[in-house]
Design an enzyme around this catalytic site. Sequence first.
Site, mmCIF file in Angstrom:
data_model
loop_
_atom_site.group_PDB
_atom_site.id
_atom_site.type_symbol
_atom_site.label_atom_id
_atom_site.label_comp_id
_atom_site.label_asym_id
_atom_site.label_seq_id
_atom_site.Cartn_x
_atom_site.Cartn_y
_atom_site.Cartn_z
ATOM 1 N N ARG A 44 1.288 14.842 12.264
ATOM 2 C CA ARG A 44 1.892 14.632 10.951
ATOM 3 C C ARG A 44 1.649 15.881 10.116
ATOM 4 N NH1 ARG A 44 0.191 8.752 8.800
ATOM 5 N NH2 ARG A 44 -1.886 9.339 9.499
ATOM 6 N N PRO A 45 2.348 16.982 10.444
ATOM 7 C CA PRO A 45 2.087 18.254 9.772
ATOM 8 C C PRO A 45 2.537 18.236 8.320
ATOM 9 C CG PRO A 45 4.024 18.431 11.166
ATOM 10 C CD PRO A 45 3.436 17.077 11.430
ATOM 11 N N VAL A 46 2.008 19.194 7.553
ATOM 12 C CA VAL A 46 2.370 19.284 6.137
ATOM 13 C C VAL A 46 3.315 20.451 5.891
ATOM 14 C CG1 VAL A 46 0.240 18.190 5.371
ATOM 15 C CG2 VAL A 46 0.314 20.686 5.629
ATOM 16 N N ASP A 47 3.941 20.984 6.958
ATOM 17 C CA ASP A 47 4.813 22.141 6.777
ATOM 18 C C ASP A 47 6.001 21.825 5.883
ATOM 19 O OD1 ASP A 47 5.575 20.596 9.224
ATOM 20 O OD2 ASP A 47 7.295 21.953 9.203
ATOM 21 N N LEU A 48 6.518 20.586 5.963
ATOM 22 C CA LEU A 48 7.645 20.219 5.101
ATOM 23 C C LEU A 48 7.239 20.233 3.628
ATOM 24 C CD1 LEU A 48 9.429 17.301 7.004
ATOM 25 C CD2 LEU A 48 10.214 19.655 6.710
ATOM 26 N N ASP A 54 5.639 1.149 11.704
ATOM 27 C CA ASP A 54 4.426 0.424 11.320
ATOM 28 C C ASP A 54 4.398 -1.011 11.846
ATOM 29 O OD1 ASP A 54 3.299 2.570 10.094
ATOM 30 O OD2 ASP A 54 3.565 1.875 8.041
ATOM 31 N N VAL A 89 8.938 7.980 16.117
ATOM 32 C CA VAL A 89 8.462 8.543 14.850
ATOM 33 C C VAL A 89 7.160 9.307 15.046
ATOM 34 C CG1 VAL A 89 7.755 8.023 12.487
ATOM 35 C CG2 VAL A 89 9.623 6.720 13.546
ATOM 36 N N CYS A 147 -4.837 7.721 9.778
ATOM 37 C CA CYS A 147 -4.891 7.232 11.159
ATOM 38 C C CYS A 147 -4.478 8.315 12.150
ATOM 39 C CB CYS A 147 -3.975 6.015 11.335
ATOM 40 S SG CYS A 147 -4.561 4.549 10.484
ATOM 41 N N ARG A 204 -7.769 -1.276 5.930
ATOM 42 C CA ARG A 204 -7.065 -0.268 5.137
ATOM 43 C C ARG A 204 -5.631 -0.685 4.835
ATOM 44 N NH1 ARG A 204 -6.659 4.781 8.091
ATOM 45 N NH2 ARG A 204 -5.483 5.327 6.223
ATOM 46 N N LYS A 250 0.833 -1.204 0.000
ATOM 47 C CA LYS A 250 0.000 0.000 0.000
ATOM 48 C C LYS A 250 0.863 1.247 0.000
ATOM 49 C CE LYS A 250 -1.395 2.081 3.612
ATOM 50 N NZ LYS A 250 -2.005 2.685 4.805
ATOM 51 N N ASN A 251 1.949 1.237 0.761
ATOM 52 C CA ASN A 251 2.790 2.424 0.900
ATOM 53 C C ASN A 251 3.618 2.711 -0.347
ATOM 54 O OD1 ASN A 251 1.808 2.893 3.462
ATOM 55 N ND2 ASN A 251 3.510 1.864 4.496
ATOM 56 N N ARG A 258 -4.251 9.587 4.317
ATOM 57 C CA ARG A 258 -3.073 10.452 4.342
ATOM 58 C C ARG A 258 -2.469 10.590 2.941
ATOM 59 N NH1 ARG A 258 -0.740 14.419 7.483
ATOM 60 N NH2 ARG A 258 1.483 14.539 7.044
#
Length: 474
Positions: free
Chosen positions: A163-167, A355, A377, A158, A450, A64-65, A134
């Site tokens: 898990r910010p999106v600033d990067l 994971d 993490v 999840c 999922r 999936k990843n 995500r």
Amino acid sequence: MASCSSFNLSPSPKPTKPLPHSLLKPLIHEPETESRTQIQTPYPKLIITGPSKLSGHVPISGSKNSALPILAATLCCSGTSKIHNVPNLFDTRTMASVLASLGAKVEVFNNEMLVNTDGVDSVEPNSDDIRKIRGGFFVIGPLVARFGEAVVALPGGCNIGTRPVDLYIRGLQALGAVVDLRDGKVQAYAANGRGLVGGSFQLDYASVGATETLMMAACMADGMTVLSNVAREPEVVDLARFLNNSGACVEGAGSKQLVIKGKPLLHGSECVIAADRIEAGTFMLAAAITRSCISISPVIPCQMSCLIHKLSAAGCKIRQYSHDTLEVSAVSRCGGENLQSFEVKTGPYPGFPTDLQPQIMALLTTCNGLSPVEESVFDKRMGHVSELLKLGAKIQVCASTALVFGKDNGSVLSGSSLVASDIRGGMSLVLAGLAAEGTTDISGVAHIDRGYENLDMKLHSLGADVKRLMPLAS
């Protein structure tokens, strides 16, 4: 690793600025599923009767990843891309809907997807779909790179911590994008009115999602891009291979630095999604926690070295039968009850995968001794502990560190009613249920589904007593 080869389709001209939001809905063919008799309840559940002894062979599905970013990357490519071995999961079906909402034509046949992006006529994917997973946010990179702009809702997925999106945002800005956050959506466009430009950007931490998104964006930026402190996960390498087979120029995948020479046009290619290393690791842990012996394939053993080392130190026997087949045995001459505790600290690849942290914690409740588990993490990846305690596990948690008491220190698993709240935490409950005495029922199964294709069928084929209770028809 994903295996990719050129798909012989003539590329179309690079599309101009897309039209406003008029979505073309393609026909999506859902795969046929094996019919089986199932009990109906008000909500889906897994019912596990243990303790289980497993035996036999289990096939590992596509990753999936790897599938999610590769499907997003088809937006970089004119023409048609053909993706094989796509796992039939909620997340991959949702990603297909995301692409369809942009105007791409998506056809699904069993575990194969054909994606043609020549009809893309919107830069704003369906927000409801983006908020479900995500991985949907990955499309922001290809959209800005190919079409010059994107409007993408903040992602879901999840609830396992920040898990910010600033990067993602700062990386796109380094490539010449203007990025704003308004009304829960990220709006990005090329500052020069034409497209992204090459640049340099160092990630604060090795985020897999940010690495993949910025890699896709840089593939069509004008000039050279250098991305530093990037993620080294195998899924990043798989994405780079797909992009390179589509005409991109990405160097350094699997190292801490990517050097990308932008190309004005990419074309469709054919790709086989690699086997899911997290699913493979989960079934290795299933063999260990049930003190059983099973074989799994296909796997890439070098990707599993960290888990293999831990299980071997605990007392499991792991043999490689072929280049992609492993046998995992926790059966010993002493009855298989003498697996020893060990310590775990998660980290970016090649460290121990976050994971697999919840699943290995379930195993440690059945080992001898005390096992410290440190999650480095995600800051909220201990949600499964409260459910494991209901089974009789003895675990003490302080912030992102847990101390797991083994079987000789008070952990004795027996069946209970549990609730899964995320993919991997839910899977840890399944593993614990396999080892527990009596019946364990797990609700919140949609979370587990999922990340694991045909989970109950695979466990049943190994001899586990697992039943799926389906919801009542409305």
